[in-house]
Design an enzyme around this catalytic site. Structure first.
Site, short mmCIF file in Angstrom:
data_model
loop_
_atom_site.label_atom_id
_atom_site.label_comp_id
_atom_site.label_asym_id
_atom_site.label_seq_id
_atom_site.Cartn_x
_atom_site.Cartn_y
_atom_site.Cartn_z
N GLU A 130 -1.50 -2.63 -11.32
CA GLU A 130 -2.26 -3.09 -10.15
C GLU A 130 -3.47 -2.20 -9.89
O GLU A 130 -4.55 -2.68 -9.61
CB GLU A 130 -1.32 -3.06 -8.94
N ASP A 131 -3.31 -0.90 -10.02
CA ASP A 131 -4.32 0.03 -9.52
C ASP A 131 -5.14 0.75 -10.58
O ASP A 131 -5.92 1.63 -10.25
CB ASP A 131 -3.65 1.09 -8.63
N ASP A 170 9.73 1.77 -2.85
CA ASP A 170 8.28 1.73 -2.65
C ASP A 170 7.97 1.56 -1.16
O ASP A 170 7.19 2.31 -0.57
CB ASP A 170 7.72 0.55 -3.46
MN MN Z 1 3.58 1.47 -4.45
#
Ligand code: MN
Length: 493
Positions: free
Chosen positions: A80-81, A142
């Protein structure tokens, strides 16, 4: 704020001490990839980003999760990042870890708008995604860390994240018997959502603990002595204070009368086996007077989520009242970590978990543990409601669209808006151009390409659409159009 960051050394130390022959090389490679991926990123807390995946992995290791799950915890944000692709994760770490990371990446695309309908959609989404229950464990870890660092977020985000966690994550954790997660999540959200109640309840507990602390320690010492005098030598006895949100809810039921809450401070006795559980109960009832109607045998009849313990409330010195909770170590871990602990026991010494259809697995576990009818019924309803012939598809913005199995991009377009359906001319599924009659699958990201000049739907679409809604919209459009051939087509069908 306390410093909750975990270092890589702490993580490897924990794994080395609590796992049998752990593959520390795997953890080190996962850490390296995560470290490199998030290298220049700083969280709003001011910490380097890597603190977050480390905290997630640490929590998972504490739960004794399989090491693939711990590694996926380290890697959960890289796709994602950062520029790292799923293919790279797969090449380096294999299919299993890659599929966990993929599920988590997709799960993040779901946004919560605050309405009930949407919450419901999210709940379904969550369940559908959880065809592998391990994804849920990572997601909880998370979320937990994000809640712990929520203070760094702007106000409106705090409120949104806290509400979503309280309404969706906590109940799911509860259903899975993961009371440790449930309790932690609830208390963290409580503070942001009801700050005044939070303070009130916290002050109540603080003063009660101060008032009763010495007394409870005395009872614990006495209990240890009584057990030592009998054959029960290995028992662990300790006090536990009720969680804030849980007390808040209980107070609501008792008109805020704290004197009616008997388990504000409870004493836990953890023993080796079931016989010892009943043995301890007998000893306690000899030494202290039990309160009538307060003996609960959750060994013979576990709670619907699998919870097992013996509870009894007794009168001690000077008419003081205290609740005892008696259980084995295994029951204790099940009570804290629920399904996660169950899996750990089950897989001890076995090959890593494959994709388990956790609802089915859970159903089996529940049968073993409980055999309680109403929960099974609920589960059946949920299963039918959630899984039966439904798929969950994303818009490019991350909204979830709930469709029947084999639904097509046309169904998807009409589910969003009639005009989008009427003007749709092509579809991109997961970034690739696809025919409009393509059967969509759960987790697909679908983008509808429209043609402004298009006059209406193609009547041929009726042949392949799966939803009643799309079919009726296509018919409506056909009725309202002046085009003769269109009517002709409909009639021919
Ligand atoms: Mn996370």
């Amino acid at each position: 704020m306390p410093d909750m960051s975990r270092t890589y050394d702490e993580l490897t130390r924990l794994i080395a001490s609590s796992y049998e022959n752990p593959d520390l090389g795997l953890i080190s490679r996962a850490y390296e990839m995560a470290e490199a991926a998030h290298h220049d990123v700083v969280r709003l807390t001011g910490d380097p980003y890597i603190v977050h995946p480390l905290a997630v992995a640490y929590k998972l290791a504490e739960m004794g999760s399989n090491l693939n799950v711990v590694a996926a915890g380290l890697l959960h944000d890289v796709v994602e990042d950062s520029d790292i692709t799923l293919e790279e994760v797969s090449a380096k770490f294999g299919e299993d870890i890659a599929s966990l990371v993929d599920s988590l990446t997709k799960l993040k695309k779901v946004k919560y708008s605050g309405t009930d309908r949407y919450a419901e959609n999210m709940r379904k989404m969550f369940l559908a995604m959880a065809s592998d229950v391990r994804v849920v464990f990572i997601k909880f870890a998370d979320r937990l860390h994000n809640l712990k660092t929520l203070y760094a977020q702007p106000k409106h985000k705090q409120e949104r994240i806290a509400r979503e966690s309280l309404e969706i994550y906590a109940p799911i954790a509860g259903r899975l018997g993961m009371s440790e997660f449930k309790g932690e999540i609830e208390d963290l959200c409580f503070e942001y959502l009801y700050p005044r109640d939070y303070e009130r309840v916290r002050d109540m507990i603080t003063s009660k603990v101060r008032e009763k602390g010495a007394y409870v320690s005395r009872i614990i010492d006495q209990t240890e002595k009584y057990l030592a005098e009998s054959d029960i030598s290995d028992a662990a006895v300790h006090g536990r204070v009720k969680r804030l949100y849980s007390l808040f809810k209980k107070l609501g039921k008792y008109d805020d009368d704290l004197s009616k809450v008997y388990d504000l401070i409870a004493i836990r006795v953890i023993v080796r086996d079931v016989e010892e559980c009943y043995g301890v109960l007998g000893i306690l009832h000899q030494k202290f007077t039990p309160m009538p109607g307060r003996i609960k045998d959750y060994l013979a009849q576990p709670k619907p989520n699998g919870y097992q313990s013996l509870h009894t409330t007794v009168f001690t010195e000077n008419g003081e009242i205290v609740e005892f909770q008696i259980r084995t170590q295994e029951m204790h871990e099940l009570a804290e970590f629920g399904v996660a602990a169950h899996w750990r026991y089950k897989e001890a010494g076995m090959s890593p978990l494959k994709n388990l259809y956790w609802m089915e697995e859970l159903a089996k576990i529940q049968k073993e543990l409980a055999g309680k009818k109403d929960f099974m019924e609920q589960l059946e309803i949920m299963k039918i409601d959630v899984f039966k012939d439904r798929i969950f598809v994303f818009t490019p913005n991350g909204d979830v669209i709930d469709l029947p199995e084999n639904a097509t991009p046309v169904d998807f377009a009409y589910a969003i808006h009639t005009e989008l359906g009427n003007k749709c001319s092509a579809a991109r599924v997961n970034g690739t151009m696809r025919n409009l009659d393509t059967a969509l699958r759960s987790n697909d990201v679908v983008e509808i390409i429209t043609d402004k000049n298009r006059r209406g739907p193609n009547p041929d679409w009726i042949k392949f659409v799966k939803t009643h809604h799309a079919r009726s919209k296509i018919r409506d459009a056909a009725k309202s159009t002046v085009s003769g051939w269109l009517k002709e087509m409909i009639r021919r069908k």
